[in-house]
Scaffold this motif. Structure first.
Motif, PDB file in Angstrom:
ATOM      1  N   ASP A 123      20.383  28.757 -15.170  1.00 16.30           N
ATOM      2  CA  ASP A 123      19.978  27.408 -15.567  1.00 16.30           C
ATOM      3  C   ASP A 123      18.601  27.054 -15.011  1.00 16.30           C
ATOM      4  O   ASP A 123      17.764  26.451 -15.709  1.00 16.30           O
ATOM      5  N   LEU A 124      18.370  27.410 -13.746  1.00 20.98           N
ATOM      6  CA  LEU A 124      17.078  27.092 -13.131  1.00 20.98           C
ATOM      7  C   LEU A 124      15.951  27.860 -13.799  1.00 20.98           C
ATOM      8  O   LEU A 124      14.855  27.327 -14.018  1.00 20.98           O
ATOM      9  N   ALA A 151      15.927  28.877 -16.889  1.00 19.57           N
ATOM     10  CA  ALA A 151      15.741  28.272 -18.215  1.00 19.57           C
ATOM     11  C   ALA A 151      14.891  27.011 -18.132  1.00 19.57           C
ATOM     12  O   ALA A 151      14.153  26.683 -19.067  1.00 19.57           O
ATOM     13  N   ASP A 152      14.979  26.313 -16.997  1.00 16.13           N
ATOM     14  CA  ASP A 152      14.173  25.107 -16.786  1.00 16.13           C
ATOM     15  C   ASP A 152      12.795  25.422 -16.208  1.00 16.13           C
ATOM     16  O   ASP A 152      12.021  24.494 -15.920  1.00 16.13           O
ATOM     17  N   GLU A 212      12.208  26.673 -13.248  1.00 14.97           N
ATOM     18  CA  GLU A 212      12.146  26.303 -11.827  1.00 14.97           C
ATOM     19  C   GLU A 212      12.248  27.493 -10.882  1.00 14.97           C
ATOM     20  O   GLU A 212      11.937  27.376  -9.699  1.00 14.97           O
ATOM     21  N   SER A 225      26.603  19.962 -13.334  1.00 11.51           N
ATOM     22  CA  SER A 225      26.422  20.848 -14.460  1.00 11.51           C
ATOM     23  C   SER A 225      27.246  22.095 -14.238  1.00 11.51           C
ATOM     24  O   SER A 225      27.822  22.321 -13.181  1.00 11.51           O
ATOM     25  N   ARG A 233      24.437  21.978 -10.412  1.00 12.42           N
ATOM     26  CA  ARG A 233      23.288  21.123 -10.167  1.00 12.42           C
ATOM     27  C   ARG A 233      23.648  19.672 -10.438  1.00 12.42           C
ATOM     28  O   ARG A 233      24.328  19.369 -11.409  1.00 12.42           O
ATOM     29  N   THR A 244      23.768  16.200 -11.875  1.00 13.88           N
ATOM     30  CA  THR A 244      23.312  15.745 -13.180  1.00 13.88           C
ATOM     31  C   THR A 244      23.205  14.235 -13.285  1.00 13.88           C
ATOM     32  O   THR A 244      22.779  13.722 -14.302  1.00 13.88           O
TER      33      THR A 244
END
Length: 326
Positions: A223-224, A226-227, A229, A318, A322, A324
């Motif tokens: 997820d990180l 994909a963002d 980060e 999430s 993380r 949300t």
């Protein structure tokens, strides 16, 4: 055991503090017996732990009292908390005092070393400061407790807004604060204040599911990445934190997580929960090891130092853990 002074309280405390809540509740939350829980507390004492953190909401005050029978009162530092904050932000001064009295009875003691307001969200802070604290401080004058503390609600306050307000107010001698390898922002947001105002720190969340469950860590990294980060290479690695485990470094990710928090300037006591004596000994052993190598700490800061609210387990998360609802 290593010991330190808890801020301006003057209390000499072990750097390892046994948390009596969390997911395990000394094992009571996972089906173990009261005798097992008592055994964990007594094993902790044998290993030099002298700080025990519980709360009215944990339901472990009575078992802590049983485990401490026969232990000289001045050998242990008892911390407990009032059940207010997020769950009851408009609690009355009278109910706060009543909760204190119930905790004294449940703990079987004449005084509590550190009495904390539990999980105070930023929106509840004014009420805590102006309504609850004055009433509790009057009880402190009667000798019911030694020092007033406050605990942040980490998932609901990942930027430490409450702590930043609380430290300069001069009311709170102790702060419970979240800090771990992927949620490092207390280094700039909180620790300069606690050190300036000599507020003692009890560190929570040093190890969460993100470090103990590989599938949670992998999902977080995806997820990180994909963002944008964290680097993509971290997300696709089968062992994203494996760089910490090497000769001269950590023996495991959990070992690294405890050592990372333990040796952070501004961290006084690292709290951990457990329902198993082998786990207890392993955690304490990690906390008594030297700091992580400078190169590993530098890499952790470079990869994750900018992240906020990662790995703070709470209902509103999430898939990766993380926060949300910031």
């Amino acid at each position: 055991m290593d010991y330190t002074t808890l801020g301006r309280t003057g209390l000499k405390v072990s750097v390892a503090g046994l948390g009596c809540g969390g997911f395990s509740q000394l094992g009571l939350g996972t089906g173990k017996s009261e005798a097992d829980a008592i055994g964990i507390i007594r094993a902790a004492i044998d290993l030099g732990v002298n700080l025990f953190d519980t709360a009215a909401a944990y339901g472990t005050e009575p078992v802590l009292a049983k485990a401490l029978r026969g232990v000289p009162r001045d050998r242990v530092v008892i911390c407990t908390k009032a059940p207010f904050g997020v769950s009851n932000p408009n609690s009355t001064p009278e109910s706060a005092v009543a909760s204190l009295d119930r905790s004294l009875q449940a703990l079987g003691t004449d005084y509590i070393d550190v009495y904390q307001l539990h999980g105070i969200a930023p929106r509840a802070y004014d009420h805590a400061l102006t309504a609850l604290a004055p009433a509790l401080l009057r009880e402190k004058e009667k000798g019911k407790f030694g020092h007033l503390g406050i605990s942040e609600t980490a998932p609901g306050d990942p930027e430490h807004q409450m702590a930043q307000r609380a430290c300069p107010d001069g009311v709170w001698d102790v702060l419970m604060c979240a800090f771990h390898m992927m949620h490092q922002n207390a280094r700039e947001a909180v620790f300069p204040l606690t050190r300036q105002y000599r507020v003692g720190t009890l560190m929570m969340f040093a190890v969460r599911n993100i470090f103990s469950r590989p599938e949670r860590l992998a999902a977080t990294m995806r997820d990180l990445a994909a963002d944008g980060e964290v680097p993509e290479a971290i997300a696709v690695s089968p062992d994203p934190l494996g760089f910490l485990v090497h000769e001269g470094g950590a023996s495991s990710v959990i070992d690294a997580a405890y050592r990372f928090v333990r040796h952070e300037p501004g961290a006084d006591v690292v709290l951990f929960g457990t329902g198993d004596q082998a786990h207890l000994k392993s955690n304490i052993a990690s906390l008594l090891k030297p700091p992580l190598p400078d190169s590993d700490r530098t890499q952790l800061a470079s990869l994750f130092g900018h992240l906020i609210g990662v790995g703070l387990d709470a209902p509103h998360l999430s898939r990766s853990g993380r926060v949300t609802n910031r």
